[in-house]
Motif scaffolding. Structure first.
Motif, PDB file in Angstrom:
ATOM      1  N   LYS A 189      -7.604   1.224  -1.649  1.00  0.00           N
ATOM      2  CA  LYS A 189      -7.086   1.269  -3.127  1.00  0.00           C
ATOM      3  C   LYS A 189      -8.461   0.930  -3.874  1.00  0.00           C
ATOM      4  CE  LYS A 189      -6.010  -2.561  -0.718  1.00  0.00           C
ATOM      5  NZ  LYS A 189      -5.269  -2.673   0.767  1.00  0.00           N
ATOM      6  N   ASP A 227       0.948  -1.145  -0.057  1.00  0.00           N
ATOM      7  CA  ASP A 227      -0.105   0.065   0.125  1.00  0.00           C
ATOM      8  C   ASP A 227       0.768   1.339  -0.094  1.00  0.00           C
ATOM      9  OD1 ASP A 227      -2.088  -1.986   0.272  1.00  0.00           O
ATOM     10  OD2 ASP A 227      -2.730  -1.293   2.275  1.00  0.00           O
ATOM     11  N   ASP A 267       2.481  -3.394  -3.613  1.00  0.00           N
ATOM     12  CA  ASP A 267       1.618  -4.277  -4.299  1.00  0.00           C
ATOM     13  C   ASP A 267       0.496  -3.498  -5.091  1.00  0.00           C
ATOM     14  OD1 ASP A 267       0.482  -3.479  -2.100  1.00  0.00           O
ATOM     15  OD2 ASP A 267      -0.666  -5.338  -1.267  1.00  0.00           O
ATOM     16  N   GLN A 268       0.145  -2.269  -4.845  1.00  0.00           N
ATOM     17  CA  GLN A 268      -0.735  -1.391  -5.532  1.00  0.00           C
ATOM     18  C   GLN A 268      -0.201  -0.014  -5.000  1.00  0.00           C
ATOM     19  OE1 GLN A 268      -2.704  -3.331  -2.394  1.00  0.00           O
ATOM     20  NE2 GLN A 268      -2.480  -1.107  -2.406  1.00  0.00           N
TER      21      GLN A 268
END
Ligand SMILES: [Ca+2]
Length: 508
Positions: free
Chosen positions: A359, A28, A346-347
């Motif tokens: 997200k 994150d 991861d994003q």
């Protein structure tokens, strides 16, 4: 007569000259919280070292902006509907092909340390030591090659300690691939006690669209549950758990009915007595401030933003500080030059844009993830604007390691892009599935992004389209779907979307 301190001597020890792979994935981490990306919120000098001597990507999109699915895509180079891990209810089929397995087969030593979050046991690693589930910030529970461990200390330090120990123990004749995956800065953003006082008394800038009313768009952005103003007073705002009652709660926190108070108590109680004492010194005055104030709705929303963003950033300070230990190790052992270092998340993540945290949405803050690569035997700084994706990580890593990329991987190596030999992708295809179960009520949607436009289709309990002109409206506040002036572009985007869905073998 032989000096052991010479890096030259250490470098020549390894006969196998293939580059090491240090794969760093945080959880994150918005690129707006990295100074190499121009952050106004934080300095990240060690991440910046990688950017200043490597490639910084400005357009790296994820295929499905949520933890587990994104990790599965990185490992396999395949979309969620192909690798089978569509949302956080899934369990990863570990029998399938992954890039660590292919590297291991090719003679690499493979290690996976830290956040895994794929439920099934890691496969394809000579050594693994993973956090259980989302992982704890304090005294984390881990599983080392199948054995459960109860650690003491702060998670970001611990994941680094284990990584350095394992690097020290490895067979130095072979190249390594280490997945060094931090839990931070995932919710609930508990900083290391030694960083608590950073930002004390400061007010950080609030995004211009923090009070977004979600006009001129589909129903989807209105009907989410991921507004900062709705964060839990317990788990997120971290009011003293001993003073807490149900009536103190001002937020839904993304999942109505979730026992946030107990979750917060459990997290708090993982700290040692000494840590709790440090913690309370910082948070008790904040608790008092809250109880002694009568905030208006707007003031409370602003207060929550400051509490959120400051804790989030402090967790990143610890990531950056620990990264310097990894860099020092590589330099001291003469492996710095011949290591491919990848820094990614991861994003992406919302840091108050549209009033949000979390997200999931295909909007820029969540879709575009940081990606920085320090190349082996190069210290040239580059900025790369190509439309790369997390789907490409596996093929790119294999390409750098000199391992043939299997034809069934859906991503493409972007090594040629870095080397100025071209890269072709007309649009980035996205698909998010986790609705209505799970957290935050972000509706199912898919879409395509080009370097100038984005088209999104929300479906399931809704059937609405959005389209954005990313050059004129980078904050995505004004849906232009159906606007006559854009009719030609809209048609082209629809065609591209259909083409990509066919190419990636996805049908609704
Ligand atoms: Ca995540």
């Amino acid at each position: 007569m032989f000096s052991c301190n010479s890096n030259e001597e250490k470098k020549t020890k390894r006969i196998d000259k293939r580059p090491n792979i240090l794969f760093i994935m945080t959880d994150d981490h918005s690129r707006h919280a990295i100074s190499a990306y121009g952050s106004k919120l934080i300095n990240t000098p060690n991440i910046d070292i990688l950017a200043n001597q490597g490639v910084r990507f400005t357009n790296c999109a994820v295929t499905n902006s949520i933890c587990g699915p994104s990790r599965a895509v990185a490992l396999t180079g395949k979309y969620s509907h192909i690798n089978g891990f569509k949302d956080n209810r899934s369990s990863f089929d570990g029998s399938q092909q992954t890039f660590p397995k292919l590297l291991q087969k090719a003679g690499y030593q493979t290690m996976m340390i830290g956040k895994w979050h794929l439920k099934s046991k890691p496969e394809g690693f000579d050594y693994w030591n993973i956090l259980i589930g989302q992982g704890d910030y304090y005294a984390p529970r881990m599983v080392e090659n199948g054995d459960t461990l109860n650690m003491k200390g702060y998670v970001t330090d611990i994941v680094t300690d284990i990584s350095l120990t394992q690097l020290g123990k490895r067979d130095k004749n072979k190249p390594f691939c280490l997945m060094y995956n931090q839990k931070a800065p995932h919710r609930n953003w508990m900083p290391n006690v030694k960083h608590l006082n950073l930002y004390k008394g400061q007010k950080l800038p609030i995004p211009s669209n923090y009070f977004d009313q979600y006009e001129n768009r589909s129903r989807a952005p209105k009907e989410q549950d991921l507004e900062v103003r709705d964060m839990y007073m317990s788990l997120d705002m971290k009011l003293d758990p001993n003073t807490f009652t149900d009536s103190t709660e001002t937020g839904s926190g993304g999942k109505k009915g979730f026992d946030a108070i107990n979750s917060w108590k459990n997290s708090y109680n993982r700290m040692s007595e000494v840590q709790k004492e440090e913690w309370d010194k910082y948070y008790k005055p904040i608790t008092d401030e809250f109880y002694n104030s009568s905030y208006s709705e707007k003031e409370l929303a602003e207060w929550k933003y400051q509490r959120y963003i400051q804790d989030y950033l402090k967790c990143i300070v610890s990531i950056d500080e620990n990264l310097s230990r990894m860099i020092d190790y590589l330099k001291e052992t003469g492996e710095w030059e011949n290591t491919l270092i990848i820094y990614t998340s991861d994003q992406g993540f919302f840091l108050g844009e549209h009033g949000w945290y979390d997200k999931r949405f295909m909007y820029e803050e969540s879709l575009i993830t940081p990606l920085i690569m320090k190349l082996p035997n190069s210290d040239l700084a580059q900025v790369n604007n190509d439309l790369v994706m997390n789907l490409d990580l596996a093929p790119t890593i294999l390409d750098y390691a000199g391992v043939k990329v299997p034809e069934d991987m859906q991503g493409q190596s972007f090594k040629p892009s870095i080397e100025g030999k071209g890269f072709s992708r007309k649009g980035q295809y996205y698909h998010y599935y986790e609705f209505p179960y799970g957290w935050h009520l972000v509706k199912k949607h898919y879409g395509v992004r080009t370097d100038s436009f984005k088209l999104i289709h929300y479906y399931n309990d809704i059937d609405e389209w959005e389209m954005y002109d990313l050059k004129k409206d980078p904050n995505e506040m004004n849906n232009i779907y159906g606007v006559p002036k854009y009719a030609k572009t809209q048609k082209e985007l629809h065609n591209l979307l259909n083409e990509l869905r066919l190419k990636y073998k996805e049908a609704i």
